[in-house]
Scaffold this active site. Structure first.
Site, PDB file in Angstrom:
ATOM      1  N   ARG A 236       0.885  -1.102  -0.558  1.00 14.71           N
ATOM      2  CA  ARG A 236       0.425   0.592   0.069  1.00 14.71           C
ATOM      3  C   ARG A 236       0.632   1.571   0.246  1.00 14.71           C
ATOM      4  NH1 ARG A 236      -3.020  -3.563  -0.769  1.00 14.71           N
ATOM      5  NH2 ARG A 236      -5.130  -3.842  -0.065  1.00 14.71           N
ATOM      6  N   GLU A 265      -5.777   6.323  -6.506  1.00 14.29           N
ATOM      7  CA  GLU A 265      -5.929   4.999  -7.160  1.00 14.29           C
ATOM      8  C   GLU A 265      -7.667   4.950  -7.701  1.00 14.29           C
ATOM      9  OE1 GLU A 265      -4.770   1.200  -5.949  1.00 14.29           O
ATOM     10  OE2 GLU A 265      -2.337   1.650  -5.857  1.00 14.29           O
ATOM     11  N   HIS A 285      -1.501  -1.751  -9.517  1.00 17.08           N
ATOM     12  CA  HIS A 285      -1.801  -2.113  -9.028  1.00 17.08           C
ATOM     13  C   HIS A 285      -2.493  -3.004  -9.210  1.00 17.08           C
ATOM     14  CE1 HIS A 285      -3.757  -1.668  -4.174  1.00 17.08           C
ATOM     15  NE2 HIS A 285      -3.412  -3.338  -4.925  1.00 17.08           N
TER      16      HIS A 285
END
Length: 320
Positions: A236, A265, A285
């Site tokens: 993260r 994001e 991601h």
């Protein structure tokens, strides 16, 4: 029972074996990403069960207050994007499996792929070759180097195993639980956080994002790294102090980074500093984005829906 699924970008879930668990439910899948509460409130007006794909959409009090029919949010992993108090206040159950015994090999594999790509300059060499250039630089061998694992849990252990297979010296840092797990696997534990950051040639973050780990990597930590070192983050972005990584890379310590996660994001700004630095390799991601991992994760998410339907909710986070 009306089930809504958000952010299934490629309409993948209905193609998975586990999707048959929702046979008999009225399922609506949304393939775009929307964060506007007014739009979401309209889309989810009749929804009783909401399925989330990780932290792609924030579910705050303003939205929850506008969804009187919502009774269950079913997802997997951590939930910093969900207002848990508002869920409780609105009578919404939050079920989220923490998958303590299930390693994410997909995330570990991507981590190792990023390490190889960064150390051997694979994206840059490919781009240069396609542009008509032949060999644009010299890479770095992994064997004999030191691999640091910050957070020796399920994924950290898998990455450490890959490091050992590649002939790297593996060192760990983290909580007391990390220390105990590392010791059980004969993994050396660093003498201090400062020593850990200073000695690693490749340092990979594998921590859950929660209050105690938010910003756990600061400017001082990054400044202690070698100018030849690589920082890898497939966990993260919030583990690193805001802005600290870009500043550190511009200063030359560490010398490079490979990241799969971002402060915002989805990241769609091609001018974002992290995307423009020449010493960074980036992916959007995708650490957990494989068919096998999806089937594993959503099998658990759909099991939570079945348990709710049967009147025995499982993996409940909030009181109800």
């Amino acid at each position: 029972m009306k089930v809504s699924i958000l952010d299934d970008y490629f309409d993948t879930l209905r193609t998975l074996p586990c999707f048959s668990k929702l046979d008999g439910f009225d399922v609506q899948i949304w393939t775009d990403h929307v964060q506007d509460d007014a739009v979401l409130a309209e889309r989810l007006a009749e929804t009783e069960v909401l399925v989330l794909i990780r932290e792609r959409t924030r579910i705050g009090a303003g939205l929850l207050d506008r969804l009187p029919n919502l009774k269950l949010i079913s997802q997997r992993s951590v939930y910093p994007h969900i207002d848990v108090e508002a869920c409780t206040r609105n009578g919404v159950i939050l079920s989220s499996s923490q998958h303590a015994g299930t390693p994410s090999y997909a995330a570990a594999e991507l981590t190792w792929g990023l390490i190889l790509a960064a150390r051997r300059q694979i994206p840059q060499q490919m781009a240069a070759l396609k542009a008509g250039d032949w060999q644009i630089g010299v890479g770095t061998t992994l064997r004999g180097g030191t691999l640091g694992i910050f957070g020796y849990g399920r994924i950290g252990k898998a990455v450490a195993d890959y490091g050992r297979a590649f002939g790297m010296d593996v060192v760990a840092w983290g909580s007391d639980n990390s220390r105990q797990r590392a010791s059980a696997d004969s993994i050396r534990f660093a003498t201090s956080k400062a020593a850990f950051f200073a000695e690693c040639d490749v340092l990979s973050l594998h921590l859950r994002l929660k209050d105690v780990t938010h910003g756990i990597v600061g400017e001082e930590d990054l400044a202690a790294m070698k100018p030849t070192a690589l920082l890898v983050n497939t966990s993260r972005a919030g583990l690193i102090e805001p802005g600290a990584l870009v500043a550190a890379l511009r200063a030359g310590r560490p010398g490079g980074a490979a990241v799969d996660v971002y402060e915002t994001e989805p990241l769609r700004d091609p001018h974002d500093p992290v995307l423009t630095l020449p010493n960074v390799i980036c992916t959007p991601h995708i650490g957990y984005v494989t068919r096998e991992e999806y089937d594993l994760q959503f099998g658990e998410i759909f099991d939570q829906i079945l348990a709710y339907r049967d009147g025995t909710p499982i993996n409940v986070i909030n009181p109800f």
